[in-house]
Design a protein around this motif. Structure first.
Motif, mmCIF file in Angstrom:
data_model
loop_
_atom_site.group_PDB
_atom_site.id
_atom_site.type_symbol
_atom_site.label_atom_id
_atom_site.label_comp_id
_atom_site.label_asym_id
_atom_site.label_seq_id
_atom_site.Cartn_x
_atom_site.Cartn_y
_atom_site.Cartn_z
ATOM 1 N N VAL A 113 -102.978 47.116 24.856
ATOM 2 C CA VAL A 113 -103.615 46.348 25.934
ATOM 3 C C VAL A 113 -102.561 45.582 26.728
ATOM 4 O O VAL A 113 -102.606 45.547 27.964
ATOM 5 C CB VAL A 113 -104.702 45.407 25.376
ATOM 6 C CG1 VAL A 113 -105.140 44.383 26.411
ATOM 7 C CG2 VAL A 113 -105.892 46.221 24.889
ATOM 8 N N ASP A 114 -101.604 44.986 26.048
ATOM 9 C CA ASP A 114 -100.527 44.276 26.745
ATOM 10 C C ASP A 114 -99.778 45.229 27.677
ATOM 11 O O ASP A 114 -99.586 44.930 28.861
ATOM 12 C CB ASP A 114 -99.564 43.657 25.727
ATOM 13 C CG ASP A 114 -98.411 42.946 26.399
ATOM 14 O OD1 ASP A 114 -98.649 41.949 27.107
ATOM 15 O OD2 ASP A 114 -97.255 43.399 26.224
ATOM 16 N N ALA A 115 -99.383 46.381 27.161
ATOM 17 C CA ALA A 115 -98.668 47.367 27.983
ATOM 18 C C ALA A 115 -99.551 47.874 29.115
ATOM 19 O O ALA A 115 -99.101 48.044 30.249
ATOM 20 C CB ALA A 115 -98.188 48.529 27.111
ATOM 21 N N LEU A 116 -100.826 48.110 28.811
ATOM 22 C CA LEU A 116 -101.772 48.592 29.817
ATOM 23 C C LEU A 116 -101.867 47.617 30.987
ATOM 24 O O LEU A 116 -101.766 48.013 32.155
ATOM 25 C CB LEU A 116 -103.150 48.771 29.172
ATOM 26 C CG LEU A 116 -104.277 49.163 30.109
ATOM 27 C CD1 LEU A 116 -104.206 50.644 30.415
ATOM 28 C CD2 LEU A 116 -105.607 48.790 29.519
ATOM 29 N N LEU A 117 -102.063 46.340 30.695
ATOM 30 C CA LEU A 117 -102.182 45.345 31.753
ATOM 31 C C LEU A 117 -100.907 45.236 32.578
ATOM 32 O O LEU A 117 -100.943 45.269 33.811
ATOM 33 C CB LEU A 117 -102.553 43.984 31.158
ATOM 34 C CG LEU A 117 -103.945 43.882 30.556
ATOM 35 C CD1 LEU A 117 -104.104 42.562 29.819
ATOM 36 C CD2 LEU A 117 -105.013 44.061 31.600
ATOM 37 N N ARG A 118 -99.792 45.119 31.912
ATOM 38 C CA ARG A 118 -98.524 44.964 32.630
ATOM 39 C C ARG A 118 -98.204 46.170 33.503
ATOM 40 O O ARG A 118 -97.840 46.032 34.666
ATOM 41 C CB ARG A 118 -97.386 44.721 31.636
ATOM 42 C CG ARG A 118 -97.486 43.382 30.939
ATOM 43 C CD ARG A 118 -96.395 43.222 29.881
ATOM 44 N NE ARG A 118 -96.610 42.052 29.082
ATOM 45 C CZ ARG A 118 -96.246 40.832 29.432
ATOM 46 N NH1 ARG A 118 -95.658 40.617 30.592
ATOM 47 N NH2 ARG A 118 -96.476 39.805 28.630
ATOM 48 N N ARG A 119 -98.360 47.356 32.941
ATOM 49 C CA ARG A 119 -97.944 48.560 33.672
ATOM 50 C C ARG A 119 -98.919 48.967 34.767
ATOM 51 O O ARG A 119 -98.511 49.414 35.832
ATOM 52 C CB ARG A 119 -97.690 49.699 32.695
ATOM 53 C CG ARG A 119 -96.461 49.391 31.823
ATOM 54 C CD ARG A 119 -95.995 50.534 30.988
ATOM 55 N NE ARG A 119 -95.748 51.710 31.803
ATOM 56 C CZ ARG A 119 -95.782 52.946 31.316
ATOM 57 N NH1 ARG A 119 -96.030 53.154 30.044
ATOM 58 N NH2 ARG A 119 -95.557 53.982 32.108
ATOM 59 N N THR A 120 -100.233 48.826 34.524
ATOM 60 C CA THR A 120 -101.181 49.231 35.577
ATOM 61 C C THR A 120 -101.170 48.272 36.752
ATOM 62 O O THR A 120 -101.292 48.705 37.904
ATOM 63 C CB THR A 120 -102.619 49.375 35.029
ATOM 64 O OG1 THR A 120 -103.037 48.147 34.436
ATOM 65 C CG2 THR A 120 -102.719 50.509 34.021
ATOM 66 N N LEU A 121 -101.015 46.983 36.483
ATOM 67 C CA LEU A 121 -100.924 46.025 37.593
ATOM 68 C C LEU A 121 -99.666 46.278 38.413
ATOM 69 O O LEU A 121 -99.705 46.223 39.650
ATOM 70 C CB LEU A 121 -100.970 44.592 37.068
ATOM 71 C CG LEU A 121 -102.314 44.183 36.449
ATOM 72 C CD1 LEU A 121 -102.194 42.845 35.738
ATOM 73 C CD2 LEU A 121 -103.421 44.167 37.491
ATOM 74 N N THR A 122 -98.573 46.588 37.759
ATOM 75 C CA THR A 122 -97.334 46.922 38.469
ATOM 76 C C THR A 122 -97.496 48.209 39.283
ATOM 77 O O THR A 122 -96.918 48.344 40.359
ATOM 78 C CB THR A 122 -96.165 47.073 37.465
ATOM 79 O OG1 THR A 122 -95.992 45.826 36.788
ATOM 80 C CG2 THR A 122 -94.876 47.458 38.159
ATOM 81 N N ALA A 123 -98.329 49.130 38.773
ATOM 82 C CA ALA A 123 -98.541 50.419 39.445
ATOM 83 C C ALA A 123 -99.606 50.360 40.532
ATOM 84 O O ALA A 123 -99.968 51.387 41.101
ATOM 85 C CB ALA A 123 -98.902 51.488 38.417
ATOM 86 N N GLY A 124 -100.142 49.167 40.833
ATOM 87 C CA GLY A 124 -101.062 49.046 41.961
ATOM 88 C C GLY A 124 -102.506 48.765 41.641
ATOM 89 O O GLY A 124 -103.339 48.692 42.559
ATOM 90 N N ALA A 125 -102.860 48.608 40.374
ATOM 91 C CA ALA A 125 -104.248 48.259 40.055
ATOM 92 C C ALA A 125 -104.551 46.875 40.631
ATOM 93 O O ALA A 125 -103.724 45.969 40.555
ATOM 94 C CB ALA A 125 -104.475 48.269 38.551
#
Length: 83
Positions: free
Chosen positions: A56-68
């Motif tokens: 979940v930590d990785a999901l939040l950090r990476r998807t927000l960086t990718a434009g979510a």
């Protein structure tokens, strides 16, 4: 203890998967989780507490960086009989 996470990322694009959705799939599929179900409108994954919370930590950090612009998630404790 086991956890189940359900999540979606937005904005949606019905023509092709946006970068944040591709990143979300990559994060979940490469995490050390026991059960993963990735779909076009919702995703679920299940595993031990540390594995789910790390994912979940990785999901939040990476998807927000990718434009979510929104990540919706729900985490539930999985009881033995719920499996």
């Amino acid at each position: 203890m086991r956890l189940r996470v359900e999540f979606t990322t937005e904005p949606f694009d019905l023509d092709e998967a946006p970068e944040h959705a591709v990143v979300a799939r990559e994060v979940i599929e490469t995490a050390e989780l026991d059960e993963v179900d990735v779909g076009p409108f919702g995703n679920t994954a299940e595993g031990g507490v540390d594995a789910v919370l790390s994912a979940v930590d990785a999901l939040l950090r990476r998807t927000l960086t990718a434009g979510a612009t929104r990540v919706s998630l729900q985490i539930n404790v999985v009881e033995e009989g719920d499996r």
